[in-house]
Design a protein around this motif. Structure first.
Motif, short mmCIF file in Angstrom:
data_model
loop_
_atom_site.label_atom_id
_atom_site.label_comp_id
_atom_site.label_asym_id
_atom_site.label_seq_id
_atom_site.Cartn_x
_atom_site.Cartn_y
_atom_site.Cartn_z
N ASP A 139 64.45 111.12 130.16
CA ASP A 139 64.19 110.97 129.27
C ASP A 139 65.44 110.44 127.69
N GLU A 140 65.44 109.53 128.65
CA GLU A 140 66.56 108.39 127.84
C GLU A 140 65.78 107.23 127.70
N LEU A 141 66.77 106.00 127.00
CA LEU A 141 66.17 105.10 126.76
C LEU A 141 66.05 103.93 128.16
N ILE A 142 65.29 103.12 128.25
CA ILE A 142 65.00 102.69 129.30
C ILE A 142 66.66 101.31 129.55
N TRP A 143 67.17 100.74 128.45
CA TRP A 143 68.07 99.64 128.52
C TRP A 143 69.33 100.72 129.15
N ASP A 144 69.52 102.04 128.03
CA ASP A 144 70.67 102.20 128.41
C ASP A 144 70.51 103.03 130.03
N VAL A 145 69.43 103.62 130.48
CA VAL A 145 69.67 103.56 132.05
C VAL A 145 70.24 102.47 132.78
N ASN A 146 69.34 101.01 132.58
CA ASN A 146 69.65 99.86 133.33
C ASN A 146 71.16 100.37 133.44
N ARG A 147 72.23 99.75 131.72
CA ARG A 147 73.28 99.43 131.53
C ARG A 147 74.15 100.71 132.87
N ALA A 148 73.97 101.82 132.06
CA ALA A 148 74.94 102.89 133.15
C ALA A 148 74.28 103.06 134.75
N ALA A 149 73.29 102.75 135.10
CA ALA A 149 73.21 102.65 136.02
C ALA A 149 73.73 101.81 137.69
N ASN A 150 73.87 100.35 136.48
CA ASN A 150 74.31 99.48 137.28
C ASN A 150 76.21 99.36 136.88
N ARG A 151 76.52 100.03 135.72
CA ARG A 151 78.21 99.99 135.79
C ARG A 151 78.10 101.06 137.29
N LEU A 152 77.57 102.07 137.58
CA LEU A 152 77.82 103.16 138.98
C LEU A 152 77.65 102.26 140.02
N VAL A 153 76.74 101.03 139.73
CA VAL A 153 76.82 99.97 141.17
C VAL A 153 77.95 99.06 141.35
N ARG A 155 80.87 100.52 140.32
CA ARG A 155 81.66 101.43 140.88
C ARG A 155 81.91 102.07 142.53
N GLY A 156 80.20 101.52 143.03
CA GLY A 156 80.59 101.73 144.37
C GLY A 156 79.74 103.16 144.23
N ASP A 157 79.13 103.44 143.26
CA ASP A 157 78.29 104.97 143.63
C ASP A 157 77.20 105.34 143.26
N ALA A 158 76.74 103.30 143.48
CA ALA A 158 75.03 103.74 143.61
C ALA A 158 75.21 102.32 144.08
N LYS A 159 73.84 102.76 144.96
CA LYS A 159 73.95 101.30 145.04
C LYS A 159 72.73 100.61 144.46
N SER A 160 71.65 99.24 144.20
CA SER A 160 70.54 98.48 144.06
C SER A 160 69.99 97.51 144.52
N TRP A 161 68.52 97.01 144.76
CA TRP A 161 67.79 96.02 145.39
C TRP A 161 66.88 95.45 144.69
N LYS A 162 66.53 94.60 144.71
CA LYS A 162 64.98 93.85 143.81
C LYS A 162 64.34 94.35 145.36
N VAL A 168 65.90 98.44 142.13
CA VAL A 168 65.22 100.19 141.91
C VAL A 168 67.20 100.53 142.77
N PHE A 169 67.46 101.89 142.70
CA PHE A 169 68.81 101.82 142.36
C PHE A 169 68.60 103.25 144.06
N THR A 170 69.61 103.50 144.11
CA THR A 170 69.94 105.04 144.72
C THR A 170 71.63 105.16 144.86
N ARG A 171 71.56 106.53 144.61
CA ARG A 171 73.23 106.73 144.81
C ARG A 171 73.66 106.57 146.26
N SER A 172 75.28 106.08 145.80
CA SER A 172 75.51 105.82 147.78
C SER A 172 75.90 106.76 148.03
N VAL A 173 76.76 107.87 147.01
CA VAL A 173 77.58 109.00 148.18
C VAL A 173 76.49 110.47 148.31
#
Ligand SMILES: [Zn+2]
Length: 173
Positions: A139-153, A155-162, A168-173
């Protein structure tokens, strides 16, 4: 012709489009058409061209944008006027972020790093999820989630690809 604006100003709700248009003054002014439910946002084009944009919010009458009023107006996905002036921009917590022209001086809404843990928790190690799915889950805003997810990427905590035209995103750890 006025200069492009970087803020949305909500100028009051309306029941019908002509009433909404009468509410608009400057570029970036927006009026919500509300008849029982949110129907559309009518906006004075933020680039100052003088045209009016209508953003449909009602999924029963065609392609609809998601909208949210937390911290100001948010629309998802971006608004793209394909004819006329060609304005393309994101509306995010009352800010206008330009895509393409004017984007050099874009100013994102304030960042609250507390969202990162929620976004990370809503990611899976194997099953890829996009920002819309994650945002719905927490229940958060999509743009907020997108920004946070890319920061996680970053930092190496998540992976993303098209995949199929979306990130799309997954955890990397
Ligand atoms: Zn325009």
């Amino acid at each position: 012709m006025s200069p492009p604006t970087r803020k949305v100003r909500l100028v009051g709700d309306a029941e019908y489009r002509d009433q909404a248009e009468a509410n608009l003054g400057q570029p970036g002014d927006a009026s919500l058409i509300l008849r029982g439910r949110p129907r559309a946002i009518v906006m004075a084009c933020p680039d100052g061209c003088g045209e009016t944009l209508v953003v449909n919010l009602d999924g029963r009458v065609g392609k609809a944008w998601r909208f949210d009023m937390r911290g100001g107006l948010t629309l998802y996905p971006s608004v793209w006027r394909e004819g006329g002036c060609g304005s393309h921009f994101i509306v995010w917590r009352g800010h206008i972020l330009w895509c393409g022209r004017f984007e050099r001086n874009n100013l994102e809404p304030d960042y609250d790093a507390a969202i990162e843990q929620f976004v990370f928790d809503a990611m899976d190690v194997e099953k890829p999820r996009d920002a819309v799915q994650i945002a719905d889950a927490i229940d958060e805003l999509i743009w907020d989630v997108n920004r946070a997810a890319n920061r996680l990427v970053r930092r190496g905590d998540a992976k993303s690809w098209k995949a199929d035209d979306r990130w799309v995103f997954t955890r990397s750890v």
